[in-house]
Design an enzyme around this catalytic site. Structure first.
Site, PDB file in Angstrom:
ATOM      1  N   GLY A  95       0.813  -1.214   0.000  1.00 16.04           N
ATOM      2  CA  GLY A  95       0.000   0.000   0.000  1.00 16.04           C
ATOM      3  C   GLY A  95       0.846   1.263   0.000  1.00 16.04           C
ATOM      4  N   ALA A  96       1.853   1.280  -0.851  1.00 12.92           N
ATOM      5  CA  ALA A  96       2.743   2.449  -0.891  1.00 12.92           C
ATOM      6  C   ALA A  96       2.272   3.483  -1.907  1.00 12.92           C
ATOM      7  CB  ALA A  96       4.168   2.009  -1.193  1.00 12.92           C
ATOM      8  N   SER A  98      -0.253   5.535  -1.521  1.00 12.81           N
ATOM      9  CA  SER A  98      -0.797   6.766  -0.926  1.00 12.81           C
ATOM     10  C   SER A  98      -0.472   6.820   0.558  1.00 12.81           C
ATOM     11  CB  SER A  98      -2.318   6.854  -1.140  1.00 12.81           C
ATOM     12  OG  SER A  98      -2.984   5.947  -0.297  1.00 12.81           O
ATOM     13  N   GLY A  99      -0.828   7.928   1.168  1.00 10.13           N
ATOM     14  CA  GLY A  99      -0.764   8.076   2.617  1.00 10.13           C
ATOM     15  C   GLY A  99       0.561   7.698   3.255  1.00 10.13           C
ATOM     16  N   GLY A 101       2.171   4.823   3.520  1.00 13.82           N
ATOM     17  CA  GLY A 101       3.090   3.977   2.754  1.00 13.82           C
ATOM     18  C   GLY A 101       3.925   4.790   1.778  1.00 13.82           C
ATOM     19  N   SER A 228      -2.644   0.400  15.332  1.00 11.73           N
ATOM     20  CA  SER A 228      -3.276   1.698  15.569  1.00 11.73           C
ATOM     21  C   SER A 228      -3.817   1.832  16.981  1.00 11.73           C
ATOM     22  CB  SER A 228      -4.410   1.950  14.594  1.00 11.73           C
ATOM     23  OG  SER A 228      -4.981   3.217  14.874  1.00 11.73           O
ATOM     24  N   TYR A 276     -12.580  -2.848  11.011  1.00 13.98           N
ATOM     25  CA  TYR A 276     -11.253  -2.234  10.833  1.00 13.98           C
ATOM     26  C   TYR A 276     -10.460  -2.296  12.143  1.00 13.98           C
ATOM     27  CZ  TYR A 276      -7.661   1.373  10.606  1.00 13.98           C
ATOM     28  OH  TYR A 276      -6.454   2.054  10.684  1.00 13.98           O
TER      29      TYR A 276
HETATM   30  P1  NDP Z   1      -4.389   5.164   2.691  1.00 13.60           P
HETATM   31  O1  NDP Z   1      -5.743   4.794   2.284  1.00 13.60           O
HETATM   32  O2  NDP Z   1      -3.813   6.444   2.248  1.00 13.60           O
HETATM   33  O3  NDP Z   1      -3.373   4.013   2.252  1.00 13.60           O
HETATM   34  C1  NDP Z   1      -3.749   2.684   2.251  1.00 13.60           C
HETATM   35  C2  NDP Z   1      -3.005   1.947   1.170  1.00 13.60           C
HETATM   36  O4  NDP Z   1      -3.428   0.589   1.177  1.00 13.60           O
HETATM   37  C3  NDP Z   1      -3.289   2.486  -0.221  1.00 13.60           C
HETATM   38  O5  NDP Z   1      -2.092   2.523  -0.917  1.00 13.60           O
HETATM   39  C4  NDP Z   1      -4.211   1.453  -0.806  1.00 13.60           C
HETATM   40  O6  NDP Z   1      -4.101   1.304  -2.202  1.00 13.60           O
HETATM   41  C5  NDP Z   1      -3.671   0.202  -0.135  1.00 13.60           C
HETATM   42  N1  NDP Z   1      -4.599  -0.910  -0.236  1.00 13.60           N
HETATM   43  C6  NDP Z   1      -5.889  -0.960   0.136  1.00 13.60           C
HETATM   44  N2  NDP Z   1      -6.413  -2.138  -0.184  1.00 13.60           N
HETATM   45  C7  NDP Z   1      -5.436  -2.868  -0.754  1.00 13.60           C
HETATM   46  C8  NDP Z   1      -5.356  -4.150  -1.318  1.00 13.60           C
HETATM   47  N3  NDP Z   1      -6.413  -4.949  -1.376  1.00 13.60           N
HETATM   48  N4  NDP Z   1      -4.188  -4.572  -1.822  1.00 13.60           N
HETATM   49  C9  NDP Z   1      -3.115  -3.776  -1.811  1.00 13.60           C
HETATM   50  N5  NDP Z   1      -3.123  -2.545  -1.301  1.00 13.60           N
HETATM   51  C10 NDP Z   1      -4.271  -2.089  -0.795  1.00 13.60           C
HETATM   52  O7  NDP Z   1      -4.375   5.062   4.294  1.00 13.60           O
HETATM   53  P2  NDP Z   1      -3.225   5.321   5.378  1.00 13.60           P
HETATM   54  O8  NDP Z   1      -1.983   5.715   4.731  1.00 13.60           O
HETATM   55  O9  NDP Z   1      -3.801   6.159   6.421  1.00 13.60           O
HETATM   56  O10 NDP Z   1      -3.080   3.870   5.992  1.00 13.60           O
HETATM   57  C11 NDP Z   1      -1.866   3.179   6.030  1.00 13.60           C
HETATM   58  C12 NDP Z   1      -1.774   2.382   7.308  1.00 13.60           C
HETATM   59  O11 NDP Z   1      -1.752   3.252   8.419  1.00 13.60           O
HETATM   60  C13 NDP Z   1      -2.950   1.442   7.551  1.00 13.60           C
HETATM   61  O12 NDP Z   1      -2.446   0.212   8.040  1.00 13.60           O
HETATM   62  C14 NDP Z   1      -3.748   2.136   8.633  1.00 13.60           C
HETATM   63  O13 NDP Z   1      -4.461   1.218   9.409  1.00 13.60           O
HETATM   64  C15 NDP Z   1      -2.627   2.772   9.410  1.00 13.60           C
HETATM   65  N6  NDP Z   1      -2.995   3.878  10.277  1.00 13.60           N
HETATM   66  C16 NDP Z   1      -3.509   5.034   9.754  1.00 13.60           C
HETATM   67  C17 NDP Z   1      -3.832   6.075  10.596  1.00 13.60           C
HETATM   68  C18 NDP Z   1      -4.413   7.337  10.087  1.00 13.60           C
HETATM   69  O14 NDP Z   1      -4.739   8.178  10.911  1.00 13.60           O
HETATM   70  N7  NDP Z   1      -4.563   7.525   8.792  1.00 13.60           N
HETATM   71  C19 NDP Z   1      -3.619   5.974  12.037  1.00 13.60           C
HETATM   72  C20 NDP Z   1      -3.084   4.708  12.458  1.00 13.60           C
HETATM   73  C21 NDP Z   1      -2.763   3.722  11.605  1.00 13.60           C
HETATM   74  P3  NDP Z   1      -4.834   2.303  -3.245  1.00 13.60           P
HETATM   75  O15 NDP Z   1      -3.969   3.506  -3.303  1.00 13.60           O
HETATM   76  O16 NDP Z   1      -4.833   1.517  -4.500  1.00 13.60           O
HETATM   77  O17 NDP Z   1      -6.188   2.579  -2.704  1.00 13.60           O
HETATM   78 MG1  PMR Z   2     -10.665   9.389  17.038  1.00 10.05          MG
HETATM   79  C1  PMR Z   2      -8.060  11.616  22.210  1.00 10.05           C
HETATM   80  C2  PMR Z   2      -7.442  11.309  21.202  1.00 10.05           C
HETATM   81  C3  PMR Z   2      -7.897  10.698  19.953  1.00 10.05           C
HETATM   82  C4  PMR Z   2      -7.032  10.182  19.037  1.00 10.05           C
HETATM   83  C5  PMR Z   2      -5.534  10.168  19.126  1.00 10.05           C
HETATM   84  C6  PMR Z   2      -7.812   9.658  17.973  1.00 10.05           C
HETATM   85  C7  PMR Z   2      -7.263   9.010  16.866  1.00 10.05           C
HETATM   86  N1  PMR Z   2      -9.140   9.879  18.223  1.00 10.05           N
HETATM   87  C8  PMR Z   2      -9.246  10.518  19.445  1.00 10.05           C
HETATM   88  C9  PMR Z   2     -10.412  10.902  20.070  1.00 10.05           C
HETATM   89  C10 PMR Z   2     -11.704  10.850  19.532  1.00 10.05           C
HETATM   90  N2  PMR Z   2     -12.019  10.353  18.321  1.00 10.05           N
HETATM   91  C11 PMR Z   2     -12.905  11.341  20.155  1.00 10.05           C
HETATM   92  C12 PMR Z   2     -12.964  11.993  21.509  1.00 10.05           C
HETATM   93  C13 PMR Z   2     -13.932  11.105  19.271  1.00 10.05           C
HETATM   94  C14 PMR Z   2     -15.402  11.415  19.441  1.00 10.05           C
HETATM   95  C15 PMR Z   2     -15.691  12.728  18.958  1.00 10.05           C
HETATM   96  C16 PMR Z   2     -13.363  10.490  18.117  1.00 10.05           C
HETATM   97  C17 PMR Z   2     -14.079  10.117  16.992  1.00 10.05           C
HETATM   98  C18 PMR Z   2     -13.536   9.432  15.921  1.00 10.05           C
HETATM   99  C19 PMR Z   2     -14.219   8.934  14.770  1.00 10.05           C
HETATM  100  C20 PMR Z   2     -15.652   9.064  14.420  1.00 10.05           C
HETATM  101  N3  PMR Z   2     -12.189   9.099  15.818  1.00 10.05           N
HETATM  102  C21 PMR Z   2     -12.050   8.395  14.686  1.00 10.05           C
HETATM  103  C22 PMR Z   2     -13.255   8.285  14.045  1.00 10.05           C
HETATM  104  C23 PMR Z   2     -13.018   7.522  12.855  1.00 10.05           C
HETATM  105  O1  PMR Z   2     -13.821   7.200  11.998  1.00 10.05           O
HETATM  106  C24 PMR Z   2     -11.596   7.088  12.845  1.00 10.05           C
HETATM  107  C25 PMR Z   2     -11.595   5.610  13.098  1.00 10.05           C
HETATM  108  O2  PMR Z   2     -11.953   5.152  14.134  1.00 10.05           O
HETATM  109  O3  PMR Z   2     -11.169   4.838  12.147  1.00 10.05           O
HETATM  110  C26 PMR Z   2     -11.202   3.443  12.483  1.00 10.05           C
HETATM  111  C27 PMR Z   2     -10.974   7.801  14.024  1.00 10.05           C
HETATM  112  C28 PMR Z   2      -9.671   7.896  14.493  1.00 10.05           C
HETATM  113  N4  PMR Z   2      -9.352   8.525  15.674  1.00 10.05           N
HETATM  114  C29 PMR Z   2      -8.010   8.494  15.841  1.00 10.05           C
HETATM  115  C30 PMR Z   2      -7.422   7.803  14.719  1.00 10.05           C
HETATM  116  C31 PMR Z   2      -5.966   7.547  14.530  1.00 10.05           C
HETATM  117  C32 PMR Z   2      -8.444   7.448  13.898  1.00 10.05           C
HETATM  118  C33 PMR Z   2      -8.228   6.758  12.582  1.00 10.05           C
HETATM  119  C34 PMR Z   2      -8.247   5.317  12.830  1.00 10.05           C
HETATM  120  C35 PMR Z   2      -7.033   4.517  12.569  1.00 10.05           C
HETATM  121  O4  PMR Z   2      -6.312   4.813  11.673  1.00 10.05           O
HETATM  122  O5  PMR Z   2      -6.822   3.517  13.242  1.00 10.05           O
END
Ligand code: NDP
Ligand code: PMR
Ligand code: LMG
Length: 401
Positions: A95-96, A98-99, A101, A228, A276
């Site tokens: 998944g490199a 976007s984001g 990766g 995460s 997820y």
């Molecule tokens: P993105 O959606 O930007 O990146 C996800 C990547 O995964 C994309 O390159 C996507 O490809 C690829 N992907 C999805 N499905 C498949 C598949 N079937 N086969 C191969 N590749 C696939 O999200 P993030 O960069 O945010 O996520 C990267 C990682 O970071 C994840 O593991 C996520 O759980 C983790 N993470 C993210 C956080 C956040 O706040 N965003 C916080 C904590 C953890 P394509 O470009 O083709 O869609």
């Molecule tokens: Mg969350 C207090 C800290 C904190 C942090 C570090 C995250 C990270 N979040 C926090 C708090 C809250 N979030 C609170 C108080 C709320 C209620 C308002 C809240 C809500 C919320 C939603 C609806 N947060 C979310 C969502 C998502 O849809 C995201 C999710 O759960 O994806 C699975 C998300 C996230 N919060 C984060 C992070 C890192 C996410 C993205 C999830 C992930 O990448 O694992």
């Protein structure tokens, strides 16, 4: 004794000094050395990596000597036995395209010491992304991988092996998040898509590539699975409903589809956000089980991490527009958990190549000053019994047992 970049020869690739403590290596680190990028671009012949002769040939190297901190010797002074040579580190990142990766691939490329295999489901998108990010051609290769198909995972492994490249680091990064889906969707083999992609696809990939990692002659070999905070119920973020919970894994035993039992691991009703978060718990449990089974025997470092809330990535592409608008300012100004893609990429790149992060079995996080620390996982995400059960069921589902 400290390490210094004593001599940087024109056609340089990487530095490394074996047998040093983490503490001393930290001073130089992989990021602490300025690399003459244009030299690397001009002179590193990446076809060397592809060739079967790869392991036999010596790539252009930069040398580094162990010495006391104050003197800066001339190149010719370097004692032969103190020289260490090292080829580029080959890093596979799923998944490199976007984001996180992509940002990690960019950060690693900028060290001049890594060649990134971008394992992506959309070849063109990945190529364009690499180009737009400014990653030099010789620092990456795109290979097709669709984690939602076990056949594709096996094919990727085959293609990678046929390339003749060694494998030094595997980063399981790709993920999908389907927060507003009302009905489950499925992988090619019929597993609920989030757990099927994020966990089962990576589980098979990691298991197959473990053999390749074992064969690598690189000084540090690593297998990283991105976790995460939202899978960890010992945090505020992990307590936002729906909460992760694998239960007794009855849905997973049933094959994660509603024909047999349920598309959810715990056997409950489908919920995309929970699926997820459950998948992230699986990622963190798998990393620890790999550590318990293979770290001592292989020396491979197994690690997971929470890179921070990267609120603007493609992960939220399936969420409602209002959420996508409000989520970044919410994380920036209210929770203060926000990080940019660039910063998150640097964090993951540290876990890939920083000599001070070689401890295995660790879930890394970063504090407000962006310093890494070993974080605590929730009770469920650190439950060894559950990890074992997850391992055994997963290997049956992906056809390894
Ligand atoms: P993105 O959606 O930007 O990146 C996800 C990547 O995964 C994309 O390159 C996507 O490809 C690829 N992907 C999805 N499905 C498949 C598949 N079937 N086969 C191969 N590749 C696939 O999200 P993030 O960069 O945010 O996520 C990267 C990682 O970071 C994840 O593991 C996520 O759980 C983790 N993470 C993210 C956080 C956040 O706040 N965003 C916080 C904590 C953890 P394509 O470009 O083709 O869609
Ligand atoms: Mg969350 C207090 C800290 C904190 C942090 C570090 C995250 C990270 N979040 C926090 C708090 C809250 N979030 C609170 C108080 C709320 C209620 C308002 C809240 C809500 C919320 C939603 C609806 N947060 C979310 C969502 C998502 O849809 C995201 C999710 O759960 O994806 C699975 C998300 C996230 N919060 C984060 C992070 C890192 C996410 C993205 C999830 C992930 O990448 O694992
Ligand atoms: C749900 O959607 C899905 O329905 C569900 O299936 C699942 O996917 C779940 O966990 C994921 O998400 C999310 C749904 C409800 O959101 C929407 O549909 C609309 C978007 C709502 C925006 C959510 C982000 C929070 C925004 C808060 C306000 C931001 C303001 C930012 C501006 C800052 C500028 C300076 O999502 C929710 O769960 C949100 C619940 C609604 C909360 C509203 C009130 C929030 C108040 C925020 C403070 C919280 C307190 C905490 C802490 C801190 C203290 C200082």
């Amino acid at each position: 004794m400290a390490l210094q970049a004593a001599s940087i020869l024109p056609s340089t690739v990487s530095i490394y000094k074996e047998g040093k403590s983490n503490a001393s290596l930290k001073e130089t680190g992989f990021f602490g050395v300025s690399v003459p990028n244009n030299h690397l671009k001009a002179e590193f012949d990446w076809s060397l990596i592809k060739s079967k002769e790869f392991r036999k040939r010596e790539l252009p190297v930069r040398t580094i000597r162990a010495q006391t901190a104050t003197t800066t010797p001339a190149i010719t002074e370097a004692a032969p036995e103190a020289k260490k040579t090292l080829r580029k580190c080959i890093v596979v990142i799923t998944g490199a395209s976007s984001g996180l990766g992509l940002a990690t691939a960019k950060a690693l490329s900028e060290t001049g010491q890594c060649h990134v295999i971008m394992a992506c489901r959309n070849f063109l998108k990945a190529e364009r992304a690499a180009k737009t990010a400014g990653i030099p051609k010789e620092n990456y290769t795109v290979m097709h991988l669709d984690l939602a198909s076990l056949e594709s995972v096996r094919q990727f492994v085959d293609t990678f092996r046929r390339s003749g490249m060694p494998l030094d680091v595997l980063v399981c990064n790709a993920a999908v998040y389907l927060p507003i889906a009302k009905e489950p969707t499925y992988t090619a083999e019929g597993f609920e898509l989030s757990v099927g992609t994020n966990h089962l696809g990576h589980f098979l990939l990691a298991r197959l590539l473990l053999d390749d990692l074992k064969k690598s002659d690189y000084p540090t070999k690593r297998l990283i699975i991105v976790g995460s905070i939202t899978g960890n119920t010992n945090t505020l973020a992990g307590n936002v409903p729906p909460k992760a919970n694998l239960g007794d894994l009855r849905g997973l035993v049933g094959g994660l589809n509603d024909l047999n039992s349920s598309p959810m691991i715990d056997g409950g009703e489908f919920d995309g956000a929970k699926a997820y978060k459950d998948s992230k718990v699986c990622n963190m449990l798998t990393m620890q089980e790999l550590h318990r089974r293979y770290h001592e025997e292989t020396g491979i470092t197994f690690a997971s991490l929470y890179p921070g809330c990267i609120a603007e990535t493609g992960l939220f592409r399936n969420h409602v527009p209002l959420f996508r608008t409000l989520f970044p300012p919410f994380q920036k100004y209210i929770t203060k958990g926000y990080v940019s893609e660039e910063e998150a990429g640097k964090r993951l790149a540290q876990v890939v190549s920083d000599p001070s992060l070689t401890k295995s079995g660790v879930y890394w996080s970063w504090n407000k000053n962006s310093s890494s620390f070993e974080n605590q996982l929730s009770e469920e995400a650190s439950n060894a019994e559950k990890a074992l059960k997850l391992w055994e069921i997963s290997e049956k589902l992906v056809g390894l047992a």
